[in-house]
Design an enzyme around this catalytic site. Structure first.
Site, PDB file in Angstrom:
ATOM      1  N   SER A 150       0.159  -1.405   6.043  1.00 17.83           N
ATOM      2  CA  SER A 150      -0.686  -1.961   7.089  1.00 17.83           C
ATOM      3  C   SER A 150      -0.090  -1.642   8.466  1.00 17.83           C
ATOM      4  O   SER A 150       0.139  -0.475   8.786  1.00 17.83           O
ATOM      5  CB  SER A 150      -0.841  -3.476   6.871  1.00 17.83           C
ATOM      6  OG  SER A 150      -1.827  -4.025   7.692  1.00 17.83           O
ATOM      7  N   ASP A 315     -10.205  -1.640  -0.008  1.00 14.98           N
ATOM      8  CA  ASP A 315      -9.664  -2.021   1.297  1.00 14.98           C
ATOM      9  C   ASP A 315     -10.646  -1.573   2.373  1.00 14.98           C
ATOM     10  O   ASP A 315     -10.711  -0.410   2.739  1.00 14.98           O
ATOM     11  CB  ASP A 315      -8.300  -1.361   1.501  1.00 14.98           C
ATOM     12  CG  ASP A 315      -7.636  -1.743   2.828  1.00 14.98           C
ATOM     13  OD1 ASP A 315      -8.278  -2.456   3.632  1.00 14.98           O
ATOM     14  OD2 ASP A 315      -6.493  -1.306   3.058  1.00 14.98           O
ATOM     15  N   HIS A 348      -7.432  -5.247   1.126  1.00 11.19           N
ATOM     16  CA  HIS A 348      -6.266  -4.821   1.899  1.00 11.19           C
ATOM     17  C   HIS A 348      -4.966  -5.413   1.356  1.00 11.19           C
ATOM     18  O   HIS A 348      -3.921  -4.768   1.389  1.00 11.19           O
ATOM     19  CB  HIS A 348      -6.457  -5.225   3.365  1.00 11.19           C
ATOM     20  CG  HIS A 348      -5.384  -4.724   4.275  1.00 11.19           C
ATOM     21  ND1 HIS A 348      -5.110  -3.374   4.431  1.00 11.19           N
ATOM     22  CD2 HIS A 348      -4.503  -5.375   5.082  1.00 11.19           C
ATOM     23  CE1 HIS A 348      -4.117  -3.226   5.296  1.00 11.19           C
ATOM     24  NE2 HIS A 348      -3.726  -4.418   5.688  1.00 11.19           N
TER      25      HIS A 348
END
Length: 379
Positions: A150, A315, A348
């Site tokens: 991320s 995601d 995610h």
């Protein structure tokens, strides 16, 4: 096997750190943790960069907090995908965070009072420069790998651009070369929830002895929705009712409402509001192709590392298309790239979970790095 009990360390820097926004930060400290043993020529070091609400505490537990397990403990440790029997792993808390490194809640040397909203805006590139200074102090001239998921993946990518000779491998997981307009919009809604909370007091809530809890709660609820996939939410909660029937009011009817409010309440007890503003703005600003007219191929032309990129099919915050965009730009620059797109249902947050295929990809990639070091007589 867990790495066991670990202890954070603190390194102070007196020399001012020039920031991308034009300000400079003097007399700052970085909190960090290390796992494993650094070898003789310091060639087995791996830097792990953290995401929005994580920290330097990557793996293991604290002696006085046995329930405080590192956020990537399933990834990092003896015999794990990133094997600390082989690699020396470093986790660094980013500047502006609320978990040890200098941030808005710390005293501004110029005033003696907490920085609050006066803490300068920091960027991904500023964090990378600070991490490079810490590596210098540790005598690490080149990392075997820099890795992150991320926002951490953005930092890993920035490392490959800013310090191309200082990392051999770059692992970018569930990340993106820039935020979409939709992502920026979500971040702004979250920031507005904090900024309009009456308890925020223009960022000076420390002096008032309060916390803008409601703003933090809403910010976390908005953010948390983007970390989960629709399928995952449907499977966990669906339209299940908490009490079995509609209450015909504005309280909690659905289990998903209860879950989000729980997450928001918990978050508001440990995270700093000014830190949330800073970190989401750093997310918004990251765009290494910007100075190249939006051309990512040109932005990555200076890279020298070998790359592993991993994305997850569900995601939608940092979709696989963004990872493929990076892969294509790297291939255009004739870089050596491995790419895995994992069909996982968790959205995610999948980069934090125990998907066997994902862990195997990372494990095998680190095994190849170790083989590479061994062939050079450095393992």
């Amino acid at each position: 096997m867990s790495i066991g009990i670990v202890s954070p360390q603190v390194m102070h820097f007196a020399e001012p750190l020039p920031l991308q926004g034009g300000a400079a930060l003097a007399d700052y400290s970085l909190t960090y943790e290390t796992y494993g043993t650094l070898n003789a020529d310091k060639s087995n070091a791996v830097l792990v960069c953290h995401a929005l609400n994580a920290s330097h505490h990557v793996a293991g537990v604290y002696a006085d907090e046995p329930d405080n397990v590192g956020w990537w403990d399933n990834m990092v440790g003896p015999g794990k995908s990133l094997d600390t029997d082989k690699f020396f792993v470093i986790g660094v808390n980013n500047l502006g965070s609320c978990f040890g490194s200098t941030g808005p809640m710390h005293a501004n040397p110029a005033t003696g009072k907490p920085y609050g909203a006066d803490f300068p805006v920091v960027t991904v590139e500023d964090w990378v420069n600070a991490q490079a200074r810490l590596a210098d102090r540790l005598g690490i001239a080149q990392f075997a790998a820099v890795m992150g998921g991320s926002l951490g993946g953005m930092q890993a990518l920035a490392w490959s651009i800013m310090y191309p000779e200082r990392l051999r491998h770059c692992l970018v997981i569930a990340s993106t070369p820039k935020l979409s307009a939709q992502n920026i919009a979500f971040n702004d809604v979250a920031r507005q929830a904090i900024l309009t909370d009456p308890q925020y007091h223009g960022g000076d809530f420390y002096a008032h002895g309060v916390v803008p809890k409601n703003g933090l709660r809403v910010a976390r609820m908005v953010g948390h929705i983007t970390y989960l996939s629709d399928d995952d939410m449907a499977e966990k909660f669906g339209r299940d009712l908490r009490s079995g029937d509609y209450q015909f009011g504005y309280g909690i009817d659905f289990e998903i409402e209860s879950y989000l409010r729980y997450q928001g309440d918990k978050f508001s007890t440990y995270f700093d509001a000014n830190t949330y503003l800073l970190i989401t703005k750093a997310l918004d600003y990251f765009d290494p192709a910007r100075e190249f007219g939006g051309d990512l191929v040109k932005a990555l032309a200076c890279t020298r590392a070998k790359f592993l990129l991993v994305s997850f099919t569900t995601d939608w915050r940092f979709s696989p298309e963004r990872s493929r965009e990076m892969v294509q730009a790297l291939v255009a620059n004739k870089r050596r790239v491995s790419y895995a797109e994992i069909d996982a249902p968790h959205g995610h947050d999948a980069f934090l979970l125990d998907d066997e295929r994902y862990m195997k990809v990372v494990r095998e990639y680190y095994a190849s790095i170790w083989t590479e070091l061994a062939q050079e007589g450095r393992a």
